[in-house]
Design an enzyme around this catalytic site. Structure first.
Site, PDB file in Angstrom:
ATOM      1  N   LYS A  60     -12.284  16.155 -20.102  1.00  0.00           N
ATOM      2  CA  LYS A  60     -13.214  15.799 -21.183  1.00  0.00           C
ATOM      3  C   LYS A  60     -12.703  16.460 -22.457  1.00  0.00           C
ATOM      4  O   LYS A  60     -12.337  17.630 -22.425  1.00  0.00           O
ATOM      5  CB  LYS A  60     -14.582  16.351 -20.787  1.00  0.00           C
ATOM      6  CG  LYS A  60     -15.729  15.966 -21.641  1.00  0.00           C
ATOM      7  CD  LYS A  60     -17.051  16.253 -20.956  1.00  0.00           C
ATOM      8  CE  LYS A  60     -17.358  17.730 -20.761  1.00  0.00           C
ATOM      9  NZ  LYS A  60     -18.723  17.952 -20.265  1.00  0.00           N
ATOM     10  N   HIS A 101     -23.481  33.315 -18.617  1.00  0.00           N
ATOM     11  CA  HIS A 101     -22.026  33.497 -18.647  1.00  0.00           C
ATOM     12  C   HIS A 101     -21.304  32.771 -17.518  1.00  0.00           C
ATOM     13  O   HIS A 101     -20.203  32.263 -17.711  1.00  0.00           O
ATOM     14  CB  HIS A 101     -21.722  34.993 -18.557  1.00  0.00           C
ATOM     15  CG  HIS A 101     -20.274  35.335 -18.613  1.00  0.00           C
ATOM     16  ND1 HIS A 101     -19.492  35.057 -19.709  1.00  0.00           N
ATOM     17  CD2 HIS A 101     -19.460  35.944 -17.712  1.00  0.00           C
ATOM     18  CE1 HIS A 101     -18.254  35.482 -19.483  1.00  0.00           C
ATOM     19  NE2 HIS A 101     -18.204  36.009 -18.274  1.00  0.00           N
ATOM     20  N   ALA A 143      -8.063  26.515 -15.154  1.00  0.00           N
ATOM     21  CA  ALA A 143      -7.249  27.266 -14.196  1.00  0.00           C
ATOM     22  C   ALA A 143      -7.241  26.608 -12.820  1.00  0.00           C
ATOM     23  O   ALA A 143      -6.195  26.510 -12.170  1.00  0.00           O
ATOM     24  CB  ALA A 143      -7.782  28.691 -14.083  1.00  0.00           C
ATOM     25  N   GLU A 188     -13.561  47.245 -15.100  1.00  0.00           N
ATOM     26  CA  GLU A 188     -14.794  46.547 -15.505  1.00  0.00           C
ATOM     27  C   GLU A 188     -15.921  46.930 -14.563  1.00  0.00           C
ATOM     28  O   GLU A 188     -15.690  47.539 -13.508  1.00  0.00           O
ATOM     29  CB  GLU A 188     -14.561  45.023 -15.499  1.00  0.00           C
ATOM     30  CG  GLU A 188     -13.603  44.586 -16.599  1.00  0.00           C
ATOM     31  CD  GLU A 188     -13.359  43.089 -16.651  1.00  0.00           C
ATOM     32  OE1 GLU A 188     -13.687  42.385 -15.686  1.00  0.00           O
ATOM     33  OE2 GLU A 188     -12.828  42.633 -17.672  1.00  0.00           O
ATOM     34  N   ARG A 227     -21.455  37.477  -9.304  1.00  0.00           N
ATOM     35  CA  ARG A 227     -19.991  37.578  -9.311  1.00  0.00           C
ATOM     36  C   ARG A 227     -19.513  38.915  -9.855  1.00  0.00           C
ATOM     37  O   ARG A 227     -19.953  39.361 -10.916  1.00  0.00           O
ATOM     38  CB  ARG A 227     -19.414  36.464 -10.181  1.00  0.00           C
ATOM     39  CG  ARG A 227     -17.924  36.569 -10.388  1.00  0.00           C
ATOM     40  CD  ARG A 227     -17.411  35.408 -11.179  1.00  0.00           C
ATOM     41  NE  ARG A 227     -17.854  35.433 -12.544  1.00  0.00           N
ATOM     42  CZ  ARG A 227     -17.168  35.959 -13.559  1.00  0.00           C
ATOM     43  NH1 ARG A 227     -16.002  36.537 -13.355  1.00  0.00           N
ATOM     44  NH2 ARG A 227     -17.653  35.917 -14.785  1.00  0.00           N
ATOM     45  N   ARG A 237     -22.944  43.538 -13.424  1.00  0.00           N
ATOM     46  CA  ARG A 237     -23.503  42.826 -14.569  1.00  0.00           C
ATOM     47  C   ARG A 237     -24.995  42.538 -14.508  1.00  0.00           C
ATOM     48  O   ARG A 237     -25.676  42.576 -15.520  1.00  0.00           O
ATOM     49  CB  ARG A 237     -22.810  41.470 -14.625  1.00  0.00           C
ATOM     50  CG  ARG A 237     -21.862  41.420 -15.721  1.00  0.00           C
ATOM     51  CD  ARG A 237     -21.127  40.155 -15.674  1.00  0.00           C
ATOM     52  NE  ARG A 237     -19.788  40.515 -16.068  1.00  0.00           N
ATOM     53  CZ  ARG A 237     -18.792  39.695 -16.086  1.00  0.00           C
ATOM     54  NH1 ARG A 237     -18.967  38.458 -15.680  1.00  0.00           N
ATOM     55  NH2 ARG A 237     -17.622  40.091 -16.482  1.00  0.00           N
ATOM     56  N   HIS A 257     -24.179  37.570 -18.954  1.00  0.00           N
ATOM     57  CA  HIS A 257     -23.292  38.659 -19.382  1.00  0.00           C
ATOM     58  C   HIS A 257     -24.096  39.588 -20.281  1.00  0.00           C
ATOM     59  O   HIS A 257     -24.832  39.108 -21.145  1.00  0.00           O
ATOM     60  CB  HIS A 257     -22.087  38.090 -20.129  1.00  0.00           C
ATOM     61  CG  HIS A 257     -20.932  39.039 -20.225  1.00  0.00           C
ATOM     62  ND1 HIS A 257     -20.985  40.175 -21.002  1.00  0.00           N
ATOM     63  CD2 HIS A 257     -19.711  39.038 -19.646  1.00  0.00           C
ATOM     64  CE1 HIS A 257     -19.835  40.818 -20.892  1.00  0.00           C
ATOM     65  NE2 HIS A 257     -19.040  40.156 -20.079  1.00  0.00           N
TER      66      HIS A 257
HETATM   67  P1  FAD Z   1     -12.803  25.389 -16.796  1.00  0.00           P
HETATM   68  O1  FAD Z   1     -11.707  26.262 -17.241  1.00  0.00           O
HETATM   69  O2  FAD Z   1     -14.118  25.561 -17.393  1.00  0.00           O
HETATM   70  O3  FAD Z   1     -12.284  23.910 -16.943  1.00  0.00           O
HETATM   71  C1  FAD Z   1     -13.142  22.814 -16.733  1.00  0.00           C
HETATM   72  C2  FAD Z   1     -12.355  21.549 -16.994  1.00  0.00           C
HETATM   73  O4  FAD Z   1     -13.113  20.433 -16.550  1.00  0.00           O
HETATM   74  C3  FAD Z   1     -12.064  21.300 -18.460  1.00  0.00           C
HETATM   75  O5  FAD Z   1     -10.774  20.764 -18.578  1.00  0.00           O
HETATM   76  C4  FAD Z   1     -13.089  20.252 -18.847  1.00  0.00           C
HETATM   77  O6  FAD Z   1     -12.666  19.411 -19.891  1.00  0.00           O
HETATM   78  C5  FAD Z   1     -13.152  19.463 -17.552  1.00  0.00           C
HETATM   79  N1  FAD Z   1     -14.371  18.675 -17.395  1.00  0.00           N
HETATM   80  C6  FAD Z   1     -15.659  19.100 -17.324  1.00  0.00           C
HETATM   81  N2  FAD Z   1     -16.489  18.058 -17.190  1.00  0.00           N
HETATM   82  C7  FAD Z   1     -15.711  16.949 -17.179  1.00  0.00           C
HETATM   83  C8  FAD Z   1     -15.965  15.567 -17.094  1.00  0.00           C
HETATM   84  N3  FAD Z   1     -17.212  15.075 -17.001  1.00  0.00           N
HETATM   85  N4  FAD Z   1     -14.930  14.720 -17.135  1.00  0.00           N
HETATM   86  C9  FAD Z   1     -13.659  15.168 -17.253  1.00  0.00           C
HETATM   87  N5  FAD Z   1     -13.360  16.461 -17.328  1.00  0.00           N
HETATM   88  C10 FAD Z   1     -14.372  17.343 -17.298  1.00  0.00           C
HETATM   89  N6  FAD Z   1     -13.380  35.039 -15.544  1.00  0.00           N
HETATM   90  C11 FAD Z   1     -12.515  35.991 -15.149  1.00  0.00           C
HETATM   91  O7  FAD Z   1     -12.135  36.013 -13.973  1.00  0.00           O
HETATM   92  N7  FAD Z   1     -12.033  36.890 -16.056  1.00  0.00           N
HETATM   93  C12 FAD Z   1     -12.413  36.906 -17.350  1.00  0.00           C
HETATM   94  O8  FAD Z   1     -11.954  37.725 -18.128  1.00  0.00           O
HETATM   95  C13 FAD Z   1     -13.349  35.939 -17.786  1.00  0.00           C
HETATM   96  N8  FAD Z   1     -13.781  35.908 -19.077  1.00  0.00           N
HETATM   97  C14 FAD Z   1     -14.619  34.907 -19.481  1.00  0.00           C
HETATM   98  C15 FAD Z   1     -14.984  34.834 -20.830  1.00  0.00           C
HETATM   99  C16 FAD Z   1     -15.777  33.790 -21.267  1.00  0.00           C
HETATM  100  C17 FAD Z   1     -16.165  33.707 -22.725  1.00  0.00           C
HETATM  101  C18 FAD Z   1     -16.229  32.815 -20.345  1.00  0.00           C
HETATM  102  C19 FAD Z   1     -17.099  31.672 -20.807  1.00  0.00           C
HETATM  103  C20 FAD Z   1     -15.869  32.897 -19.005  1.00  0.00           C
HETATM  104  C21 FAD Z   1     -15.065  33.939 -18.564  1.00  0.00           C
HETATM  105  N9  FAD Z   1     -14.679  34.023 -17.234  1.00  0.00           N
HETATM  106  C22 FAD Z   1     -13.793  34.990 -16.839  1.00  0.00           C
HETATM  107  C23 FAD Z   1     -15.016  32.960 -16.286  1.00  0.00           C
HETATM  108  C24 FAD Z   1     -13.805  32.028 -16.143  1.00  0.00           C
HETATM  109  O9  FAD Z   1     -13.217  31.838 -17.409  1.00  0.00           O
HETATM  110  C25 FAD Z   1     -14.193  30.687 -15.572  1.00  0.00           C
HETATM  111  O10 FAD Z   1     -14.982  30.855 -14.427  1.00  0.00           O
HETATM  112  C26 FAD Z   1     -12.960  29.881 -15.187  1.00  0.00           C
HETATM  113  O11 FAD Z   1     -12.074  29.815 -16.276  1.00  0.00           O
HETATM  114  C27 FAD Z   1     -13.353  28.489 -14.743  1.00  0.00           C
HETATM  115  O12 FAD Z   1     -12.190  27.727 -14.583  1.00  0.00           O
HETATM  116  P2  FAD Z   1     -12.280  26.256 -14.027  1.00  0.00           P
HETATM  117  O13 FAD Z   1     -10.896  25.770 -13.912  1.00  0.00           O
HETATM  118  O14 FAD Z   1     -13.165  26.219 -12.852  1.00  0.00           O
HETATM  119  O15 FAD Z   1     -13.057  25.465 -15.183  1.00  0.00           O
HETATM  120  C1  SIN Z   2     -15.346  39.872 -19.656  1.00  0.00           C
HETATM  121  O1  SIN Z   2     -14.245  40.007 -20.166  1.00  0.00           O
HETATM  122  O2  SIN Z   2     -16.290  40.642 -19.815  1.00  0.00           O
HETATM  123  C2  SIN Z   2     -15.557  38.691 -18.788  1.00  0.00           C
HETATM  124  C3  SIN Z   2     -14.979  38.963 -17.477  1.00  0.00           C
HETATM  125  C4  SIN Z   2     -15.491  37.994 -16.484  1.00  0.00           C
HETATM  126  O3  SIN Z   2     -16.338  37.161 -16.802  1.00  0.00           O
HETATM  127  O4  SIN Z   2     -15.053  38.081 -15.338  1.00  0.00           O
END
Ligand code: FAD
Ligand code: SIN
Length: 524
Positions: A32, A342, A12, A110, A377, A281, A234
């Site tokens: 990656k 989490h 994102a 939530e 968080r 949480r 979580h």
């Molecule tokens: P990520 O989406 O984790 O993307 C990381 C990117 O970096 C990936 O493309 C990966 O390939 C790349 N990368 C990593 N290391 C390297 C490297 N060495 N070289 C090249 N590329 C690399 N948050 C909410 O707000 N609402 C929710 O409902 C929610 N539900 C969740 C459910 C689960 C199961 C999990 C695990 C998390 C949840 N979260 C939620 C948290 C949220 O999803 C994450 O905090 C958020 O998506 C992180 O986004 P990001 O873009 O920072 O990283």
């Molecule tokens: C969940 O759906 O419980 C995850 C929400 C979050 O990590 O923010």
């Protein structure tokens, strides 16, 4: 060929930044493994935003600060929360099909939220968001997407052909996972969007690649990191011996689910907190942990079977199907759950423009510590942070573009002193060892003695891994192992520095909270 901007990460945060830059600049996104490999695609519950007539920014800000136990930076909290409705609007324009009720969004609730304020796409919000962002990025002529690149280290002044020793960041060295060659990618500006470090723990809801690579790379290059002791657990990860990291969304509790002790059937959350299952949480995770440890249980029960079956199926279609495939019918009985790591609240220190300490290096999303989350968080605030800081970093790069020099010539990756590994077993052994002692010694409830034990093991393993790294060609597993160890070290050092219990950092040796909230800032 040098790019205008390199973005490391296609979740994102990374894709939001890419899309916000691409009308003006050429952007290269490195990832990656596959482009959907980050946590974004796995998000379930949704995105928090003030969208209901009865809700206010002030209340969302207050809930965020209460969950964060006062460690949040108020200006960041205000900055993010006031931009949330715009972020949701942008996602709607990109085609994210949020659930609706007539002309309004359907909002779920939530833990820690005083209002219904979570927009969602059923119980698989992340997949819808990831798909929409990726579709837009793939269609943009100025965005190049390069999956299969494991970034190793940032390119700085030290790597210039005319050595400058400056901390200016010019891009990144990345392992091409298909060819095994290391490529140097350079640009005028670099954005880290590499996600969290959840895989440092044995039990985690995060995907396999959440190994803290960006945090470790920034630290090695000279950037400060902050609040790494604030690891979020979580409360409700499915307990299943085969499926080890399937999350049961907090929205199940938000829609009326109860936590029960499986031995007595007692609903215990009201004994721990007046907000019961809707407490933040950290409170619920500690309560689950306490029940499990006190009664020697393998898990506790999460039960929503008192609600009508069609209500459950309609709200949680993916979870329902997944559990059914494992022989659990959540409309008829409880779900066995355990706490699991989490979310990484700490990370690379950034300001409101997404700038890090290092010139030319920006960061956004879970790899950062922006001041939004503080000591814990608030649920569904993290995707929001990705959108707001992805845009903020892009806006600052565009505003300062004329002041960014073109990258100089840099040295290629030096492989002259390494050979192919003949002892892969070292990598797998050490991966498992780190994750086990981090879970046992640096988990939900800590003590100084346990933290010191972990620190001792980290020291021994670091010598072994650095020796290995110096002698053998890099592989993704080795890159990740080195970063996991680096992050474990940052977490333990931060935890040892905090002489209080606040939010996610709970230690039996300092059970009280100090009057003044201070960040734990580590300086390389
Ligand atoms: P990520 O989406 O984790 O993307 C990381 C990117 O970096 C990936 O493309 C990966 O390939 C790349 N990368 C990593 N290391 C390297 C490297 N060495 N070289 C090249 N590329 C690399 N948050 C909410 O707000 N609402 C929710 O409902 C929610 N539900 C969740 C459910 C689960 C199961 C999990 C695990 C998390 C949840 N979260 C939620 C948290 C949220 O999803 C994450 O905090 C958020 O998506 C992180 O986004 P990001 O873009 O920072 O990283
Ligand atoms: C969940 O759906 O419980 C995850 C929400 C979050 O990590 O923010």
């Amino acid at each position: 060929m040098p790019q205008d901007v390199i973005i490391i990460g296609s979740g994102a945060a990374g894709l939001t930044a890419a899309l916000a830059l691409a009308d003006k600049l050429k952007v290269l996104v490195l990832a990656k493994g596959v482009l959907t490999g980050g946590s974004t695609a796995w998000a379930q519950g949704g995105i928090a935003a003030v969208l209901d007539a009865g809700d206010t920014f002030e209340e969302h800000i207050r809930d965020t600060m209460v969950a964060g136990a006062g460690l949040n930076r108020l200006e960041t909290v205000e900055f993010v929360i006031e931009r949330a409705p715009h972020a949701i609007q942008r996602l709607v324009e990109l085609g994210v099909p949020f659930n609706a009720e007539g002309n309004d969004f359907h909002l779920t609730r939530e833990g820690g939220h005083s209002h219904r304020r979570i927009v969602h796409v059923n119980d698989a919000t992340g997949w819808a968001v990831q798909s929409a962002l990726l579709k837009a990025a793939e269609a943009h002529p100025n965005i190049s997407l390069l999956p299969g690149r494991s970034c190793i280290d940032l390119i700085t002044g030290k790597h210039e052909q005319r050595y400058s020793g400056s901390g200016r960041v010019w891009g990144v060295y990345a392992l091409n996972e298909a060819t095994g060659r290391v490529e140097a990618h350079t640009a005028r500006a670099t954005v880290l969007a590499t996600g969290g470090a959840g895989r440092v723990y044995q039990f985690s809801t995060a995907p396999r690649g959440a190994t803290g690579d960006g945090i470790a790379m920034a630290w090695r290059a000279g950037a400060r990191v902050s609040n790494m002791e604030m690891m979020q657990f979580h409360p409700t990860c499915l307990y299943n011996l085969e499926v080890k990291n399937f999350l049961i969304t907090e929205a199940v509790r938000g829609e009326g689910g109860h936590l029960l002790n499986p031995r007595t059937g007692h609903r215990y959350m009201p004994d721990y907190d007046e907000r019961a299952e809707l407490a933040p949480r950290d409170v619920v995770a500690r309560a689950n942990d306490a029940e499990i440890k006190r009664d020697g249980l393998d898990y506790v029960h999460l039960d929503i079977s008192h609600k009508p079956p069609e209500f459950v199926r309609e709200h949680f279609p993916n979870i329902y199907e997944k559990l059914l495939s494992l022989g659990i019918d959540m409309t008829k009985g409880p779900i066995p759950v355990v706490p699991a790591q989490h979310y990484t609240c700490g990370g690379v220190l950034i300001d409101l423009t997404g700038r890090t300490d290092l010139p030319g290096l920006y960061a956004a999303g879970e790899c950062t510590e922006s001041g939004l989350h503080g000591a814990n968080r608030l649920a569904s605030n993290s995707l929001l942070e990705c959108f707001v800081f992805g845009e903020a970093a892009a806006a600052d790069i565009l505003a300062r573009w004329d002041s960014f020099d073109a990258p100089p010539k840099v040295r290629g990756w030096d492989e002259s002193r390494v050979t192919d590994s003949d002892e892969e077993v070292v990598i797998h052994q050490n991966w498992a060892e780190i994750r086990r002692f981090m879970w046992n010694y640096v988990g939900i409830v800590r003590t100084t003695k346990r933290l010191e034990r972990a620190a001792h093991r980290i020291k021994l393993l670091t010598e072994e891994v650095e020796d290995y790294y110096g002698h053998f060609r890099v592989s993704t597993d080795l890159i990740e192992l080195r970063n996991l160890l680096q992050c474990a070290d940052l977490i333990v050092r931060s935890a040892l520095q905090r002489h209080e219990s606040r939010g996610l950092h709970y230690t039996l040796d300092f059970p009280d909270m100090l009057k003044v909230a201070r960040d734990t800032v580590l300086v390389p």
